[in-house]
Write a protein that holds these residues in place. Structure first.
Motif, PDB file in Angstrom:
ATOM      1  N   ASN A  51       0.831  -1.202   0.000  1.00 17.44           N
ATOM      2  CA  ASN A  51       0.000   0.000   0.000  1.00 17.44           C
ATOM      3  C   ASN A  51       0.871   1.259   0.000  1.00 17.44           C
ATOM      4  O   ASN A  51       0.610   2.198  -0.760  1.00 17.44           O
ATOM      5  CB  ASN A  51      -0.935  -0.006   1.212  1.00 17.44           C
ATOM      6  N   ALA A  52       1.893   1.286   0.824  1.00 19.88           N
ATOM      7  CA  ALA A  52       2.772   2.449   0.897  1.00 19.88           C
ATOM      8  C   ALA A  52       3.534   2.674  -0.407  1.00 19.88           C
ATOM      9  O   ALA A  52       3.861   3.807  -0.753  1.00 19.88           O
ATOM     10  CB  ALA A  52       3.752   2.287   2.054  1.00 19.88           C
ATOM     11  N   LEU A  53       3.801   1.591  -1.129  1.00 17.21           N
ATOM     12  CA  LEU A  53       4.520   1.679  -2.402  1.00 17.21           C
ATOM     13  C   LEU A  53       3.574   1.798  -3.604  1.00 17.21           C
ATOM     14  O   LEU A  53       4.012   1.863  -4.744  1.00 17.21           O
ATOM     15  CB  LEU A  53       5.415   0.448  -2.575  1.00 17.21           C
ATOM     16  N   ASN A  54       2.267   1.793  -3.336  1.00 20.12           N
ATOM     17  CA  ASN A  54       1.242   1.899  -4.379  1.00 20.12           C
ATOM     18  C   ASN A  54       1.338   0.777  -5.405  1.00 20.12           C
ATOM     19  O   ASN A  54       1.244   1.008  -6.617  1.00 20.12           O
ATOM     20  CB  ASN A  54       1.300   3.261  -5.072  1.00 20.12           C
ATOM     21  N   VAL A  55       1.549  -0.442  -4.916  1.00 21.05           N
ATOM     22  CA  VAL A  55       1.581  -1.620  -5.772  1.00 21.05           C
ATOM     23  C   VAL A  55       0.745  -2.716  -5.126  1.00 21.05           C
ATOM     24  O   VAL A  55       0.350  -2.601  -3.965  1.00 21.05           O
ATOM     25  CB  VAL A  55       3.030  -2.143  -5.994  1.00 21.05           C
ATOM     26  N   SER A  56       0.487  -3.773  -5.866  1.00 23.25           N
ATOM     27  CA  SER A  56      -0.200  -4.922  -5.290  1.00 23.25           C
ATOM     28  C   SER A  56       0.813  -5.795  -4.554  1.00 23.25           C
ATOM     29  O   SER A  56       2.019  -5.709  -4.808  1.00 23.25           O
ATOM     30  CB  SER A  56      -0.870  -5.744  -6.399  1.00 23.25           C
ATOM     31  N   VAL A  57       0.324  -6.614  -3.648  1.00 19.24           N
ATOM     32  CA  VAL A  57       1.215  -7.552  -2.958  1.00 19.24           C
ATOM     33  C   VAL A  57       1.898  -8.449  -3.975  1.00 19.24           C
ATOM     34  O   VAL A  57       3.086  -8.762  -3.846  1.00 19.24           O
ATOM     35  CB  VAL A  57       0.437  -8.378  -1.906  1.00 19.24           C
ATOM     36  N   GLU A  58       1.170  -8.847  -5.023  1.00 20.68           N
ATOM     37  CA  GLU A  58       1.751  -9.683  -6.074  1.00 20.68           C
ATOM     38  C   GLU A  58       2.996  -9.034  -6.665  1.00 20.68           C
ATOM     39  O   GLU A  58       3.986  -9.703  -6.955  1.00 20.68           O
ATOM     40  CB  GLU A  58       0.722  -9.922  -7.171  1.00 20.68           C
ATOM     41  N   GLU A  59       2.965  -7.724  -6.826  1.00 20.28           N
ATOM     42  CA  GLU A  59       4.104  -7.017  -7.422  1.00 20.28           C
ATOM     43  C   GLU A  59       5.327  -6.991  -6.505  1.00 20.28           C
ATOM     44  O   GLU A  59       6.428  -6.730  -6.968  1.00 20.28           O
ATOM     45  CB  GLU A  59       3.706  -5.606  -7.820  1.00 20.28           C
ATOM     46  N   LEU A  60       5.147  -7.267  -5.223  1.00 19.88           N
ATOM     47  CA  LEU A  60       6.294  -7.388  -4.322  1.00 19.88           C
ATOM     48  C   LEU A  60       7.076  -8.665  -4.619  1.00 19.88           C
ATOM     49  O   LEU A  60       8.246  -8.769  -4.297  1.00 19.88           O
ATOM     50  CB  LEU A  60       5.856  -7.404  -2.856  1.00 19.88           C
ATOM     51  N   PHE A  61       6.408  -9.636  -5.228  1.00 13.80           N
ATOM     52  CA  PHE A  61       7.026 -10.928  -5.518  1.00 13.80           C
ATOM     53  C   PHE A  61       7.365 -11.124  -6.981  1.00 13.80           C
ATOM     54  O   PHE A  61       8.193 -11.955  -7.313  1.00 13.80           O
ATOM     55  CB  PHE A  61       6.100 -12.075  -5.089  1.00 13.80           C
ATOM     56  N   CYS A  62       6.693 -10.404  -7.877  1.00 15.73           N
ATOM     57  CA  CYS A  62       6.842 -10.640  -9.316  1.00 15.73           C
ATOM     58  C   CYS A  62       7.204  -9.371 -10.049  1.00 15.73           C
ATOM     59  O   CYS A  62       6.839  -8.274  -9.651  1.00 15.73           O
ATOM     60  CB  CYS A  62       5.529 -11.173  -9.897  1.00 15.73           C
ATOM     61  N   LEU A  63       7.896  -9.571 -11.137  1.00 17.20           N
ATOM     62  CA  LEU A  63       8.211  -8.473 -12.031  1.00 17.20           C
ATOM     63  C   LEU A  63       7.215  -8.479 -13.179  1.00 17.20           C
ATOM     64  O   LEU A  63       6.916  -9.521 -13.735  1.00 17.20           O
ATOM     65  CB  LEU A  63       9.624  -8.639 -12.594  1.00 17.20           C
ATOM     66  N   LYS A  64       6.710  -7.326 -13.545  1.00 18.92           N
ATOM     67  CA  LYS A  64       5.824  -7.218 -14.696  1.00 18.92           C
ATOM     68  C   LYS A  64       6.672  -7.133 -15.956  1.00 18.92           C
ATOM     69  O   LYS A  64       7.640  -6.399 -16.009  1.00 18.92           O
ATOM     70  CB  LYS A  64       4.947  -5.969 -14.601  1.00 18.92           C
ATOM     71  N   THR A  65       6.289  -7.900 -16.961  1.00 16.25           N
ATOM     72  CA  THR A  65       6.998  -7.838 -18.233  1.00 16.25           C
ATOM     73  C   THR A  65       6.216  -6.955 -19.183  1.00 16.25           C
ATOM     74  O   THR A  65       5.112  -6.518 -18.895  1.00 16.25           O
ATOM     75  CB  THR A  65       7.167  -9.253 -18.829  1.00 16.25           C
ATOM     76  N   GLU A  66       6.766  -6.719 -20.345  1.00 19.93           N
ATOM     77  CA  GLU A  66       6.136  -5.820 -21.311  1.00 19.93           C
ATOM     78  C   GLU A  66       4.759  -6.299 -21.741  1.00 19.93           C
ATOM     79  O   GLU A  66       3.885  -5.488 -22.026  1.00 19.93           O
ATOM     80  CB  GLU A  66       7.029  -5.630 -22.531  1.00 19.93           C
TER      81      GLU A  66
END
Length: 75
Positions: A51-66
């Protein structure tokens, strides 16, 4: 996961202290996660950091690709 937290935090120009204040998670916990000292934390902590980083919890574990697929981050 710790590497990803650091990457997201630095991309937002935040210090560990600023993330700690914004997330209500101690700076020690953040530091331990980022430096690989600790690999385990609570779900509540993950939600607070995300929440503080304005991302989903999933994004803490995964990198988004193009193409929006996700790949596991290196821990």
């Amino acid at each position: 996961m710790g590497y990803r937290i650091r990457e997201l935090r630095e991309n937002k120009g935040m210090t560990q202290v600023e993330l700690s204040e914004k997330s209500n998670v101690s700076r020690t916990i953040i530091s331990n996660l980022e430096n690989g000292v600790s690999h385990v934390t609570t779900t509540k902590t993950l939600y607070r950091l995300a929440n503080a980083l304005n991302v989903s919890v999933e994004e803490l574990f995964c990198l988004k690709t193009e193409n929006n697929a996700t790949t596991p981050s290196q821990t």
